[in-house]
Design an enzyme around this catalytic site. Sequence first.
Site, PDB file in Angstrom:
ATOM      1  N   GLY A 232      -8.595  -2.544  -8.808  1.00 40.25           N
ATOM      2  CA  GLY A 232      -8.194  -3.395  -9.886  1.00 40.25           C
ATOM      3  C   GLY A 232      -8.126  -5.033  -9.479  1.00 40.25           C
TER       4      GLY A 232
ATOM      5  CG  ASN B 236     -15.636  -0.542   1.443  1.00 40.20           C
ATOM      6  OD1 ASN B 236     -15.273  -0.598   0.250  1.00 40.20           O
ATOM      7  ND2 ASN B 236     -15.499  -1.111   2.480  1.00 40.20           N
TER       8      ASN B 236
ATOM      9  CE1 TYR C  67      -4.402   1.143   0.091  1.00 36.55           C
ATOM     10  CE2 TYR C  67      -3.457   2.785   1.686  1.00 36.55           C
ATOM     11  CZ  TYR C  67      -4.514   2.394   0.880  1.00 36.55           C
ATOM     12  OH  TYR C  67      -5.557   3.043   0.610  1.00 36.55           O
TER      13      TYR C  67
ATOM     14  CG  PHE D 227     -11.889   8.201  -5.579  1.00 34.02           C
ATOM     15  CD1 PHE D 227     -12.048   9.599  -5.242  1.00 34.02           C
ATOM     16  CD2 PHE D 227     -12.394   7.154  -4.651  1.00 34.02           C
ATOM     17  CE1 PHE D 227     -12.470   9.954  -3.958  1.00 34.02           C
ATOM     18  CE2 PHE D 227     -12.699   7.586  -3.368  1.00 34.02           C
ATOM     19  CZ  PHE D 227     -12.816   8.891  -2.855  1.00 34.02           C
TER      20      PHE D 227
END
Length: 375
Positions: A289, A170, A97, A312
């Site tokens: 992805g 989310n 990350y 985004f």
Amino acid sequence: MATVKLLTQKTLRNGPSSFPLFLRERRLLFNSLRAFSSTGVLSPPSTAVVYDQHGPPDAVTRIAQLPPVEIKEDDVCVRMLASPINPSDINRIEGVYPIRPPVPAVAGYEGVGEVHCVGSGVKGLSPGDWVIPSPPSAGMWQTYVVKEKSVWHKIDKRIPIEYAATVIVNPLSALRMLEDFVDLKSGDSIVQNGATSMVGRCIIQLARDRGIHTINIIRDRPGSDEVKEKLKKLGADEVFSEKELEVKNVKDLVNLPEPSLGLNCVGGNAASLVLKFLRQGGTMVTYGGMSKRPVTVSTASFIFKELSLRGFWLQKWLGSDKAKECRVMIDYLLALISEGKLTYDVELAPFEDFHTALDKSLGKLGSQPKQVLKF
């Protein structure tokens, strides 16, 4: 100091491989002793999911006991109630990350907790209040978290903990993508792939609440008819499997305005299908992805349709001085949840069953709801 001496003797008996762990334990012990001598105010000891190096989450994470820490004047000690396992949490543990805490680290970035106690200078929060870290903050997968008051946002205690714990990463991503790229109005349409994901389900419901139509793409799998019905009950106007869209002109399949906004979290062929639906001058926003395949765009789409491709990343939005706006959005989403206008599937997993919940999140046990650790 007698305790430290005994620990040293034990470490030497166990061999040199245990010495780095001992050093960390000794440093934590000394920090706790200093905290007690300077303020006398300490948190309870904490049980945490920690990792000492980056790598496969199921291999590098472990449950550890952490000693009490000092509660300073502006600190709030929170007893965690629940915290989800998000893909970004897994990526941080893996070390892939873009932003991640230095190791050793306590995992987890999102959750909800109850105020246990506050520092002498804290105003506006009291023991018993429910709070969430806003923006999200490192170290949520543990029973007690101590952070400055500015980290915590007070929320309504009537919100179910599984929703309070998962409202930011989310649902907030879904909301921002609907608002930040195209000026959508009631009667407009959008198209998205990954419609069964938590973000996808939130997009369907948030769009429905605003009178915006959704065209949704799901992957080909057994039971797809049942999945379609579930999404339509949430408010989806159209739902297609990828195979159903293997036609010359996908726009002939729907009787809706051409979408000006497309949302892509899959990549590969699923992203190409989103592009086919977009109207002249439309925009596709990529926020994931899952297929690990690149987004491929035809030359004609760029030249003749003048399509725009955007990306985004919620972390970047949260990091651009958006703390106050973020909290307004959180309260808005929690209100929708309270009204029954925003729902999604999660599974509360006992904290002691962390490794099973992690296996489910890693896909080892088939398709599963989002796992939320319950402390």
